[in-house]
Design a protein around this motif. Structure first.
Motif, short mmCIF file in Angstrom:
data_model
loop_
_atom_site.label_atom_id
_atom_site.label_comp_id
_atom_site.label_asym_id
_atom_site.label_seq_id
_atom_site.Cartn_x
_atom_site.Cartn_y
_atom_site.Cartn_z
N GLU A 171 37.26 35.88 41.67
CA GLU A 171 38.03 34.98 40.79
C GLU A 171 37.31 34.74 39.47
O GLU A 171 37.95 34.64 38.42
CB GLU A 171 38.27 33.65 41.51
CG GLU A 171 39.24 33.76 42.68
CD GLU A 171 39.28 32.50 43.51
OE1 GLU A 171 40.34 32.23 44.12
OE2 GLU A 171 38.26 31.77 43.57
N ILE A 172 35.99 34.67 39.53
CA ILE A 172 35.20 34.53 38.29
C ILE A 172 35.44 35.73 37.39
O ILE A 172 35.68 35.59 36.18
CB ILE A 172 33.70 34.39 38.62
CG1 ILE A 172 33.42 33.05 39.30
CG2 ILE A 172 32.86 34.51 37.34
CD1 ILE A 172 32.01 32.91 39.82
N ASN A 173 35.40 36.93 37.98
CA ASN A 173 35.60 38.14 37.19
C ASN A 173 37.01 38.21 36.61
O ASN A 173 37.21 38.68 35.49
CB ASN A 173 35.32 39.38 38.05
CG ASN A 173 34.01 40.04 37.67
OD1 ASN A 173 33.62 40.03 36.49
ND2 ASN A 173 33.31 40.60 38.63
N ALA A 174 37.99 37.76 37.39
CA ALA A 174 39.37 37.78 36.91
C ALA A 174 39.52 36.91 35.66
O ALA A 174 40.25 37.27 34.73
CB ALA A 174 40.31 37.32 38.01
N ARG A 175 38.84 35.77 35.66
CA ARG A 175 38.90 34.88 34.49
C ARG A 175 38.06 35.44 33.34
O ARG A 175 38.41 35.28 32.17
CB ARG A 175 38.41 33.48 34.87
CG ARG A 175 39.26 32.82 35.94
CD ARG A 175 38.86 31.39 36.20
NE ARG A 175 39.59 30.83 37.33
CZ ARG A 175 39.59 29.54 37.65
NH1 ARG A 175 38.91 28.68 36.92
NH2 ARG A 175 40.27 29.12 38.70
N TRP A 176 36.94 36.07 33.69
CA TRP A 176 36.05 36.62 32.68
C TRP A 176 36.72 37.71 31.86
O TRP A 176 36.59 37.72 30.62
CB TRP A 176 34.78 37.14 33.35
CG TRP A 176 33.90 37.96 32.43
CD1 TRP A 176 33.69 39.30 32.49
CD2 TRP A 176 33.13 37.47 31.33
NE1 TRP A 176 32.83 39.69 31.49
CE2 TRP A 176 32.47 38.59 30.76
CE3 TRP A 176 32.94 36.21 30.76
CZ2 TRP A 176 31.64 38.47 29.65
CZ3 TRP A 176 32.11 36.10 29.65
CH2 TRP A 176 31.47 37.22 29.12
N VAL A 177 37.41 38.60 32.49
CA VAL A 177 38.01 39.73 31.76
C VAL A 177 39.12 39.28 30.81
O VAL A 177 39.51 40.03 29.92
CB VAL A 177 38.55 40.82 32.73
CG1 VAL A 177 37.44 41.46 33.52
CG2 VAL A 177 39.61 40.24 33.65
#
Length: 307
Positions: free
Chosen positions: A26-32
């Motif tokens: 979920e962190i990566n999804a928001r990061w991108v």
């Protein structure tokens, strides 16, 4: 590069803090979705390196709960909610990052600029983290030329749109305060120093109104009589941590403080005009009277400069 890392750290803390519990995916999804990412995900190894750096620099621990999946959370979230550096980091840098990501809102969000923090804050924090001295090229307002010297960085403090460095000067063998906007150049050295365990930044400024720590002024009880709606302003935003309302009457209130009545405190009182009156100590009341009379003399002859 250092500034980019700093912004990434703040983004990561803010994201996890707001989510309360969040997976790495979920962190990566928001990061991108951010412009900082360039469309690329955060490698797991990089993520853990960021976690370690955040703990070392800001004393913010990102924990991991393995029950029912791997969820990341801020271990000391209560400390952040109580205020201090963690709260400031979120309220300043996180909002700044969000504004930079939301270009269409930039003109609709106005905030104070602190130019002195742009170039020197990050390398100073890194030097504090690494326990090394810094070499400053510094020009105070009272000098015609800049001087270069070495100091041991203890802490940084922001006050009235200016960042300040509190550092020990080996030359003078005492702790001194330097304004970042008067630094011409700054470079971390490879020379280590021992940060004294006895030095507590909050205690150092405990009885100061702002940035001036002058032991020639005794810590005194100061009583102010405040008039009109100014009472509500001071109740909402106290002048100092020691503020106590000791009396409330019709159209006024009396507040007491325990501090050193230094130059910056006197200037603050003057800025409130006739809405604030010094009741005690007597010497401060007399000093305020002299200041007001000197101000009146500037306007005694009518138009400015007509003397």
């Amino acid at each position: 590069m250092a500034k980019d890392l700093f912004n990434r750290y703040i983004w990561l803390v803010d994201t996890i803090y707001r989510a309360r519990r969040i997976t790495f995916e979920e962190i990566n999804a928001r990061w991108v979705r951010t412009e900082m990412s360039g469309g690329e995900e955060i490698p797991l190894r990089t993520f853990h390196n960021h976690r370690k750096a955040i703990e070392e620099i800001f004393d913010i621990n990102i924990g991991c709960s393995k029950g029912g999946g791997y969820y990341y959370f801020i271990e000391n979230a209560e400390d952040m909610e109580r205020g201090g550096v963690r709260s400031w980091l979120l309220n300043t840098f996180a909002v700044n990052n969000l504004i930079n990501e939301s270009h269409h809102l930039k003109r609709r969000i106005l905030f104070e600029q602190i130019p002195s923090g742009q170039h020197f804050l990050t390398p100073l924090i890194e030097a504090m983290r690494d326990g090394v001295t810094v070499e400053l090229t510094y020009q105070s307002f009272g000098r015609d030329e800049a001087n270069t010297f070495e100091v041991e960085p203890y802490c940084v403090k922001v006050f009235r749109q200016r960042w300040y460095l509190v550092a020990r000067s080996p030359y003078y063998d005492k702790v001194m305060i330097y304004s970042l906007d008067r630094i011409h150049d700054l470079e971390a050295t490879s020379r280590a120093f021992d940060y004294p365990k006895s030095f507590a930044p909050e205690e150092f400024f405990r009885f100061s109104f702002g940035i001036i720590v002058d032991e020639e002024y005794d810590v005194e009880s100061v009583r102010l009589k405040v008039y009109g709606t100014k009472c509500k302003y001071l109740r909402a935003l106290p002048l100092h941590d020691t503020q106590v309302e000791v009396e409330r009457g019709e159209g006024y209130a009396v507040f007491s403080y325990l501090l050193r009545p230094t130059y910056d405190f006197v200037q603050e009182l003057l800025s409130h005009g006739d809405e604030v009156e010094v009741l005690s100590p007597d010497w401060l009341r007399a000093a305020m009277r002299e200041k007001v009379q000197a101000m009146l003399a500037h306007y005694a002859d009518g138009e400015g400069g007509a003397r």
